[in-house]
Scaffold this motif. Structure first.
Motif, short mmCIF file in Angstrom:
data_model
loop_
_atom_site.label_atom_id
_atom_site.label_comp_id
_atom_site.label_asym_id
_atom_site.label_seq_id
_atom_site.Cartn_x
_atom_site.Cartn_y
_atom_site.Cartn_z
N LEU A 462 41.65 21.74 20.93
CA LEU A 462 41.02 22.80 21.73
C LEU A 462 39.79 23.39 21.02
O LEU A 462 39.25 24.41 21.45
N GLY A 463 39.37 22.73 19.92
CA GLY A 463 38.15 23.14 19.25
C GLY A 463 38.32 24.04 18.06
O GLY A 463 37.33 24.44 17.43
N ALA A 464 39.57 24.39 17.71
CA ALA A 464 39.80 25.30 16.58
C ALA A 464 40.03 24.49 15.30
O ALA A 464 41.09 24.57 14.67
N ALA A 465 39.01 23.72 14.90
CA ALA A 465 39.16 22.84 13.74
C ALA A 465 39.36 23.60 12.44
O ALA A 465 40.12 23.18 11.57
N GLU A 466 38.67 24.73 12.30
CA GLU A 466 38.80 25.49 11.05
C GLU A 466 40.22 26.03 10.89
O GLU A 466 40.81 25.96 9.80
N LEU A 504 34.99 19.34 10.94
CA LEU A 504 34.24 20.42 10.28
C LEU A 504 33.05 19.90 9.47
O LEU A 504 32.36 20.68 8.80
N GLY A 505 32.82 18.57 9.52
CA GLY A 505 31.70 18.00 8.78
C GLY A 505 31.94 17.93 7.29
O GLY A 505 30.99 18.02 6.50
N ARG A 506 33.19 17.76 6.89
CA ARG A 506 33.53 17.63 5.47
C ARG A 506 34.12 16.24 5.21
O ARG A 506 35.31 16.09 4.98
N ALA A 540 37.44 4.89 8.83
CA ALA A 540 36.17 4.26 9.21
C ALA A 540 35.22 5.29 9.81
O ALA A 540 34.01 5.29 9.53
N ILE A 541 35.77 6.20 10.63
CA ILE A 541 34.95 7.26 11.22
C ILE A 541 34.40 8.17 10.13
O ILE A 541 33.23 8.59 10.16
N THR A 542 35.24 8.49 9.16
CA THR A 542 34.81 9.34 8.05
C THR A 542 33.69 8.68 7.25
O THR A 542 32.70 9.33 6.89
N LEU A 543 33.85 7.39 6.94
CA LEU A 543 32.82 6.67 6.19
C LEU A 543 31.51 6.64 6.95
O LEU A 543 30.42 6.80 6.37
N ARG A 544 31.59 6.45 8.24
CA ARG A 544 30.39 6.44 9.08
C ARG A 544 29.68 7.79 9.03
O ARG A 544 28.45 7.87 8.94
N ALA A 545 30.49 8.86 9.12
CA ALA A 545 29.91 10.20 9.08
C ALA A 545 29.26 10.50 7.73
O ALA A 545 28.32 11.31 7.64
#
Length: 592
Positions: A462-466, A504-506, A540-545
């Motif tokens: 629901l978007g509450a990643a933090e 969260l871009g980490r 794989a998604i993390t490595l791409r990011a």
């Protein structure tokens, strides 16, 4: 009565005895039993010929003192007639008549089949028991001083538990515990036996601390009584009660302690009775539950396969105990990633339970819920959701929303809503389940933590990643504390935590937890398990990011073919991997 006595003393005696049965119809199987003939023979020597009983019964019918129903094969005495007959007896005559009725009922206890000590375990015995049950209370059998007679009350509690009448079983067990403690003493073996059954009823209702306290007290008393002749404390009764205590520990989340006890019990009963005895197979079934809860689904599977084979040969393919272990084996298959095989077994077990018992007994409901889990895991979320909703409604209607299995079903329904795209409904149901687990099991119980894990999945959706990341850190650490760093629950919680950090871009933190989870899952399950495939896809998604495109593409390519082959091209894991979409791993509290 004087006219009746002049015509047939045996008819008078039959009427007196019938006055201590229930006012409900009395089966002719009881009236025509050997014990009844022994009671009537002194009053009429002609009853040496069994067919002469019909003349005695007809006499009561002719005097309008009893109603004979040929269609139902029963005789019934009105409660006012019963009361009048009892009022005409002296206290000594009442005691004598009641005890004769007790013996008639006890002799009617079925003892056919493999497990003669516990015939109520087999539904084939239930029609015979159901002829006895209406007369237990009316005859005052609970107060009888004869052990063989009192055993019927133990059977009654077991029967109520088998039929899912949990509160009735608890109430009856509580009453008998008080009566027998007063009349027989706290350390009498049959008093201890009824406490064992009462603990089973308490545990079935989710009253785990009460069950544990009762089992611990019962076990200590059994040891004090039996230790002199069994200095190694290996009497079967001690081992069996230890098994009940191990079940309490499992329910309280103390999986390793339960495993240690059940290993001793299994080896002890196998040495005493051999591998194929019903009691040994109960211990084997319980030990496999310990393995499963401790995260060793492969050890559970091996033992369940063996137990299914032995129970099928000993008890039959459709005995409830055989079906229960088949259902457990299907869970092992699911934990091993063999979803299609799990579904196949569970469909057969659900259908068999509905034939043998009914759809509302606890084990049938557990199996239906388990089938829904396998359906969702296999990529059939809509069918799974329909089945879970039906099963949850049955739980709510019969056992309420706070029963342990009802909570697990509620949490599973949340996962179904999530899988079908309704994250808000999933979160609402998971919060409801969490409140139930927290209030009944406590904050640190593995099942409460599993529920929290799922909550954070839906919050992230629901978007509450933090918030999901903060909570995910806490729940992963708590799972590691109570279950260990290599338990599948802990490893899957790490996958979900990494997903939150990815959102969260980490990527640094996401990669850390994905590699931690991947290492543990590979060691436990191997490279093609669905959890491993999901974790690799997420990595794989993390490595791409993180800008490591070539490494990400190689890793993703390495899972597309095995995911399609193992699970199918349209499976959610295969689809998510193709779409570079993160995959969650919800946790399922298992039956204890």
């Amino acid at each position: 009565m004087s006219r009746l006595r002049d015509e047939s003393k045996a008819a008078v005696r039959l009427l007196e005895l019938c006055s201590f049965f229930s006012a409900e119809p009395i089966s002719m199987r009881l009236i025509g039993s050997d014990s009844m003939f022994e009671s009537l023979l002194p009053y009429d020597p002609d009853l040496r010929e069994r067919y002469m009983l019909g003349k005695v019964i007809q006499t009561l019918n002719r005097f309008a003192l009893a109603k004979v129903d040929p269609a139902d094969s029963s005789i019934q005495v009105h409660r006012l007639v019963q009361a009048a007959v009892r009022a005409g007896l002296t206290e000594e005559e009442v005691d004598t008549a009641k005890h004769e009725v007790h013996r008639i009922l006890a002799e009617a206890r079925p003892v056919e089949g493999v497990d003669r000590d516990n015939p109520v375990n087999d539904p084939k015995s239930w029609p015979s028991f159901e002829l006895i049950w209406p007369h237990l209370s009316a005859s005052g059998i609970a107060d009888c001083d004869e052990e063989k007679v009192r055993q019927l009350m133990v059977d009654r509690i077991r029967y109520l538990l088998k039929r899912g009448e949990l509160e009735s079983a608890r109430v009856l067990g509580t009453q008998l515990n008080k009566v027998w403690t007063r009349e027989l003493g706290e350390n009498d073996l049959q008093t201890l036996n009824i406490r064992f059954e009462l603990a089973n009823a308490l545990r079935a209702q989710g009253k785990y601390q009460e069950a544990r306290a009762m089992d611990e007290d019962t076990l200590a008393r059994q040891i004090s009584v039996l230790h002199k002749d069994h200095p190694n404390d290996d009497h079967p009764s001690i081992l069996i009660t230890t098994g009940s205590l191990a079940a309490d520990l499992r329910a309280l989340g103390r999986f390793d302690e339960a495993l240690t006890r059940d290993l001793r019990i299994y080896h002890g009963l196998r040495q005493i009775f051999g591998e194929n005895h019903p009691r040994t197979l109960i211990a084997a079934n319980n030990l496999a539950i310990d393995y499963r809860l401790s995260g060793d689904s492969e050890a559970a599977r091996r033992l369940d396969e063996e137990t299914v084979e032995r129970r099928s040969a000993l008890l039959g393919e459709e005995h409830p105990f055989t079906l229960t272990t088949k259902g457990h084996l299907a869970r092992d298959l699911r934990e091993s990633g063999e979803y299609a095989a799990s579904i196949q077994v569970l469909r057969a077990v659900v259908a068999a339970f509905e034939r043998v018992l009914n759809a509302d007994v606890p084990e049938a409901l557990r199996t239906a819920k388990s089938l829904a889990v396998s359906l969702r895991k296999a990529g059939h979320p809509h069918e799974a959701k329909r089945l879970t909703e039906e099963t949850y409604n049955r739980y709510r209607g019969r056992y309420g929303t706070k029963a342990p299995d009802a909570l697990a079903c509620c949490l599973n329904l949340a996962a179904d809503f999530s899988a079908t795209g309704d994250k808000q409904a999933a979160l609402d149901l998971a919060l409801q389940a969490y409140e139930g687990y927290q209030s009944t099991l406590g904050e640190e119980h593995p099942f409460t933590l599993a529920c929290r894990n799922n909550l954070y999945i839906y919050q992230r959706g629901l978007g509450a990643a933090e918030e999901a990341a903060r909570g995910g850190e806490d729940v992963r650490a708590a799972l590691e504390e109570v279950l260990g760093s290599r338990h599948p629950f802990t490893l899957c919680a790490a996958i979900n935590l990494a997903n939150a950090y990815g959102d969260l871009g980490r990527p640094d933190l996401a990669e850390r937890w994905e590699r931690t989870a991947l290492k543990g899952l590979l060691e436990r399950f191997g490279p093609t398990h669905p959890d491993v495939l999901a974790c690799r896809s997420n990595l794989a998604i993390t490595l791409r990011a993180a800008g490591r495109e070539e490494e990400a593409q190689r890793l993703r390519a390495s899972i597309l073919e095995p995911a399609a082959k193992q699970l199918g091209v349209d499976h959610p894991i295969a689809e998510a991997a193709r779409a570079w979409r993160r995959i969650n791993r919800d946790l399922e509290p298992q039956p204890v």
